[in-house]
Motif scaffolding. Sequence first.
Motif, PDB file in Angstrom:
ATOM      1  N   SER A 184      -6.483   0.250  -8.037  1.00 20.88           N
ATOM      2  CA  SER A 184      -6.580   1.027  -6.802  1.00 20.88           C
ATOM      3  C   SER A 184      -7.942   1.688  -6.663  1.00 20.88           C
ATOM      4  O   SER A 184      -8.340   2.056  -5.545  1.00 20.88           O
ATOM      5  CB  SER A 184      -5.473   2.081  -6.756  1.00 20.88           C
ATOM      6  OG  SER A 184      -5.520   2.910  -7.905  1.00 20.88           O
ATOM      7  N   SER A 205       0.861  -1.184   0.000  1.00 20.37           N
ATOM      8  CA  SER A 205       0.000   0.000   0.000  1.00 20.37           C
ATOM      9  C   SER A 205       0.894   1.229   0.000  1.00 20.37           C
ATOM     10  O   SER A 205       2.109   1.133   0.138  1.00 20.37           O
ATOM     11  CB  SER A 205      -0.927   0.003   1.218  1.00 20.37           C
ATOM     12  OG  SER A 205      -0.148   0.052   2.407  1.00 20.37           O
ATOM     13  N   TRP A 206       0.264   2.384  -0.149  1.00 25.51           N
ATOM     14  CA  TRP A 206       1.017   3.638  -0.225  1.00 25.51           C
ATOM     15  C   TRP A 206       0.242   4.707   0.539  1.00 25.51           C
ATOM     16  O   TRP A 206      -0.989   4.668   0.557  1.00 25.51           O
ATOM     17  CB  TRP A 206       1.213   4.056  -1.683  1.00 25.51           C
ATOM     18  CG  TRP A 206       2.351   5.006  -1.907  1.00 25.51           C
ATOM     19  CD1 TRP A 206       2.268   6.300  -2.331  1.00 25.51           C
ATOM     20  CD2 TRP A 206       3.737   4.742  -1.715  1.00 25.51           C
ATOM     21  NE1 TRP A 206       3.519   6.861  -2.427  1.00 25.51           N
ATOM     22  CE2 TRP A 206       4.451   5.921  -2.057  1.00 25.51           C
ATOM     23  CE3 TRP A 206       4.464   3.629  -1.287  1.00 25.51           C
ATOM     24  CZ2 TRP A 206       5.840   6.014  -1.974  1.00 25.51           C
ATOM     25  CZ3 TRP A 206       5.843   3.709  -1.211  1.00 25.51           C
ATOM     26  CH2 TRP A 206       6.530   4.892  -1.557  1.00 25.51           C
ATOM     27  N   ASP A 250      -1.938   7.709   1.784  1.00 21.60           N
ATOM     28  CA  ASP A 250      -3.024   8.413   1.101  1.00 21.60           C
ATOM     29  C   ASP A 250      -2.794   9.914   1.056  1.00 21.60           C
ATOM     30  O   ASP A 250      -3.381  10.607   0.228  1.00 21.60           O
ATOM     31  CB  ASP A 250      -4.345   8.116   1.821  1.00 21.60           C
ATOM     32  CG  ASP A 250      -5.535   8.586   1.015  1.00 21.60           C
ATOM     33  OD1 ASP A 250      -5.700   8.138  -0.127  1.00 21.60           O
ATOM     34  OD2 ASP A 250      -6.300   9.436   1.529  1.00 21.60           O
TER      35      ASP A 250
END
Length: 946
Positions: A899, A742-743, A745
Amino acid sequence: MSLKALSRLVFLPLLAGALLAACQPAGPAAEAVWPHDVSDLAADPAVRYGRLENGLRYAILANETPPNVASVRMVFNMGSLGEADDQRGVAHFIEHMAFNGSTNVAEGEMIPLLERHGLQFGPDTNAFTGYDTVGYQLDLPEADAESIDTALFIMRETATELVFDPEAIDRERGVILSEERFRNTAIRRWSTALQYFQLPGTLTPERDPIGTVEILETVQRDRFVDYYENFYVPQRGMVVVVGSIDPDAIEAKIHDVFGDWQAPEDARPDPDLGDVLEARPFSVGYFNDPEVFTIFTVNAIRPHQHEADTGESRFRDNLASFGDAILSRRLRTIVNSGVSPLLQAAASHSTSYELADEAGVLAVATPDRWAEAVTVIEQELRRATEYGFTQAELDEQLANFRTSLQNSADQAGTRDSAQLSDAIWSSWRGGQVFTTPASGLARFDASADRITLEAVNTAWAAQWTGAAPLLFLATSEMIADPGATIGAVWEASAAQPVDPPEDSGAQSFAYTDFGPAGTVAERTEVEDLGLVRLQFGNGVAVTLKQTDFEDQIVRVRVQFGRGELEPRAVPAVDILASSVFTASGLGAHSADDLSRVLAGRSVGISFGVGDDSFTFSANTTPADFEVQMDVFAAFMTDPGWREEGLAQYRGQAPEIRRNLYSSPTGILQADVARMLRSGDQRYGYPDEEEVAGVDLAAIQAFLDPALETAPIEITIVGDISEEAVIAAVGATFGALPERAASWPDYAEARDIRFPEATGEPVILRHNGPDYQAMANVYWPTFDDSVPRRSRALALLRAVFDLKLTERLREAEGFTYSAFNSSTTSDVYPDYGYLWVGVDVRLENVDATYAAIDELAAALAAGEITEDEILRARRPLLEQIEDAFENNGAWLNWLSQSWSKPERLDRIRALATDYAEIPREELVEMAAEYLQPETSWRVTILPRATE
């Protein structure tokens, strides 16, 4: 132009557009009906050519891309060159009057008639006027008999039945003058001055198609009729129909519709354009304008020698073109160094109508280094003429040229009907045979052994011998005694010796091994959308849609990270990164070297910083798909971070800024884009201090985290198999170390605010002509979290657009075109707006705001008819139907669909949503959002009136 695209602005396309009318090929042979009548080249056998007894030519081609549509064109082989002194601008004015009443179509009815058939004014319904051509264009979203009959009927009305009502002429004057005002840019003024210098004593500089303000304000009906009756004649005309049609049926319709058109016996002949001097001496010209780029041109010009389009003439022209390409390549290497006075430069050759044959070099330079730029051009031109080119240079261009021919041949089966229709009439107007792409490839292969270095050197040098150079410098700098000063710089440079070029030899691409190939860990199909979804073991996600919409074309997009949302140490680093990243090359290859290494390959290298992702994108072919993925993966893993990329940007930035501040629409992009986001520095164009504050370390720090570990999503649409995708992606992105699951937000970076409403408009100033102004109204709306709501806003905008055109253009004559758009963000919560922008004269600013408010109030009060909704909705539905057969649309729809999986449902509901939005919903939305007290307004005025 997008805000990010400004950071990658190139100058030559702008200049090429300004020069297009002045650099047209020779006209068709005087006595031949078609160019192929006097040529050994075979015309494309799929095109049916014919000529009616009255002299009208026609061409018909059945084509199924896109399916069930048709393109109809009507052109005449005369434009503004046919005008008398008291008719300057009439040819273009008549083009406008074609939409303002004919014998069988009342004024104001033609555009609504077409809109009810699904055509949108502008994209589908258009016309143009050049120096030697007037044309009318209709792109029919349905190729049914009724639509084609309507299109041919309108073309006939245009050709013979225009009424030129004096009151309609007077109403249209304001629109024409608005167009003249809008097009009065520094580039246009430079182009006109250049024509006066290059073609003195000829008619062309005196016949700019837009005309003169004095004539446009006063010309009367009789001068329209005079031009119309003399040049809108069948023997000058051509009708083209391409699309999902039956050629037999179309041919019969053309005979029925145009067969009784009488050809006058005494129609006016072509005008005398004058003569080009046979042996003009060395000459220097100069143009000063505070807003113009610094543009230097050198040309060898001689009287035109007409030659039929044959296999041999094309071969000789290609030899000279290879020389142009090599010299342009050398100049690009100099630009890419990052320390050159040149910002861009290129060599070319062309024919101006039937007047002149020209060879030339055009360069854009930094203003304070114009003398250095002149020296560079003189020496590189002389190096080429004295020593010629190298075999390695020729091999690079031959590889690129053959690949282009091969791709054209491979992709010929799915060429677009609109592009084909324009290519057919353009070939006739240019005296060129419309041949098949396959035949072009075959001719090249058959003559390959004749394309020697000696032949190229000889053909190219011949363009520059026997004619003295003509120098022309345009700049914002004031130069004392410019003729002598510029000439002295050229002569001083000519006295310096130049060395022969070095043969650099061949290079090979260094990035072909990224480690053991990755494997697919998960595969799913989305049957109703025709998708395959793949996820590799390292987390890289792929969406593939295999299509047959474009033969041998594959569109690719690689996205990672959060783009604009990523943390940054200094302002504007995101804007500069879009341009500097790829211009800095790779660790093993500079950006300049890459062009040589990848010669003959159909690959692209485009990078951008989007609202919420970094993006690589390109179009390639199935054969080069693997190389394309190698290139993308190389930039992902080993960017070059060379200073020359940043140096190039810093050199270009002041000139980009100069261009932006020279017009009202430029101010929108430079300043208003930022103001609409309450000063957010991620938008607009950076000022000098911001550009100076960004160094390569800041750009690297901004991009590195996402390049190294961010999740990667790849979207692929086009003519390629799943097996080929798995192999190429597995060997490149699939071979990379495991990516983050994940990255962040970056919620804090998603806070963008619409500005506070204005009681009185904000005033901004541009540096252009003192009669250009712009009134702009922005209403805050909502974000894109509810797709149906966003689509209702888009439909409301389309209805608003109809009313703006009818009121501000047709009724008031205030403007050539009102700008109108809606924006709903899927990145910034609660952010969106609807915009109306109008280019007007200063004295009409207040009246324009009043008219916009009246129209908005009428919409909010429910003044929306079912006919208006039909005319707004049907073009949108037709565009959606076409988009489902379009690879570019699918690429946009599917991007980031891993995504943002809700994007797949958005596709499914697209057509239904637009079809079902009722009138009541539009009225409610207008009543809620189109309120004057919530709007933000900005008036853009000329600085000269401050």
